[in-house]
Motif scaffolding. Sequence first.
Motif, PDB file in Angstrom:
ATOM      1  N   ILE A 263      61.739  19.552  20.700  1.00  0.00           N
ATOM      2  CA  ILE A 263      61.959  19.030  22.048  1.00  0.00           C
ATOM      3  C   ILE A 263      62.428  20.140  22.979  1.00  0.00           C
TER       4      ILE A 263
ATOM      5  N   THR B  82      60.844  21.139  26.619  1.00  0.00           N
ATOM      6  CA  THR B  82      61.623  21.078  27.854  1.00  0.00           C
ATOM      7  C   THR B  82      61.822  22.469  28.454  1.00  0.00           C
TER       8      THR B  82
ATOM      9  N   VAL C 205      61.453  11.983  27.557  1.00  0.00           N
ATOM     10  CA  VAL C 205      61.860  12.139  26.164  1.00  0.00           C
ATOM     11  C   VAL C 205      62.778  10.975  25.805  1.00  0.00           C
TER      12      VAL C 205
ATOM     13  N   SER D 152      63.122  12.509  18.296  1.00  0.00           N
ATOM     14  CA  SER D 152      62.768  11.979  19.613  1.00  0.00           C
ATOM     15  C   SER D 152      61.271  11.763  19.712  1.00  0.00           C
TER      16      SER D 152
ATOM     17  N   CYS E 216      58.052  11.659  22.730  1.00  0.00           N
ATOM     18  CA  CYS E 216      57.781  12.290  24.017  1.00  0.00           C
ATOM     19  C   CYS E 216      56.336  12.030  24.425  1.00  0.00           C
TER      20      CYS E 216
END
Length: 258
Positions: free
Chosen positions: A60, A64, A240, A248, A250
């Motif tokens: 993640i 990001t 997310v 997670s 997404c």
Amino acid sequence: MNWFPQIGAGTVAQFPLQRKRQWRAITNVMESGELITLPDNKGGQIEWSLSYQELADAEIVKLTDLFAASGGGAGSFGFVDPLANLLGWSEDLSKPDWQLGLLTGTGGFSDPVGTQRAWNVQNPNGAEQTLSQTVGVPGVYRACFSVYVRSDSTGTIGMIRDTNRVNVPVGPQWKRIQISSTGVAGSVNSTFSVAITAGSTVRVFGLQVEAQPWPSPYRPTGTAAGILEETRFLGGELAVVSTAPGLSACQVKLVSRV
């Protein structure tokens, strides 16, 4: 250039994914009312809808970080088509995409799928020679290079990506061989090669490079495609959702200029 990150063992996407190809044309209306329409070859694009599940925190962070570095949808980055064979002219070794060195190649031979699309590649020299192609796969990406091979006599073939190599036994039966690795750190290109020993003749078919750890069904190619260096995020946010401790989901939407 920044590149869209691979996840897990080295994949760009998870299934299911959606790929929407768009073409554009320019139309002029003349005073007489006649319409003239021409293709806008630089106006095409591909829209991607990528759905990720069970991503680790580190994965993640990569997404990001790229989103932030790109200013959301403002900046572009590199993306590799997860559905493409990245080699050009996979069934025509006479094209300039291929470097044969001192090898000789002849097309039109029987292949493992019952057609006549294999190539006979001969090394009449006293030293090993390579059949190679360089493509714009960055060194940080894991890629799988695969090919179907056979030889009337038993021996070995080298499968090479840059400085990485595996030697694979070959014989009279068709078999698919492969190498899966990353390339040279910091490099913007990768060279994929088949090494043929001195005095050997090998039949090859289905040369393929893809941005994942394992080979998928062979896809023949013409002009090289799949390296999309003008890709950006669609929309102003990256959604997310935390689904479990350390995991997670997404949803990512991209658009690539082609």
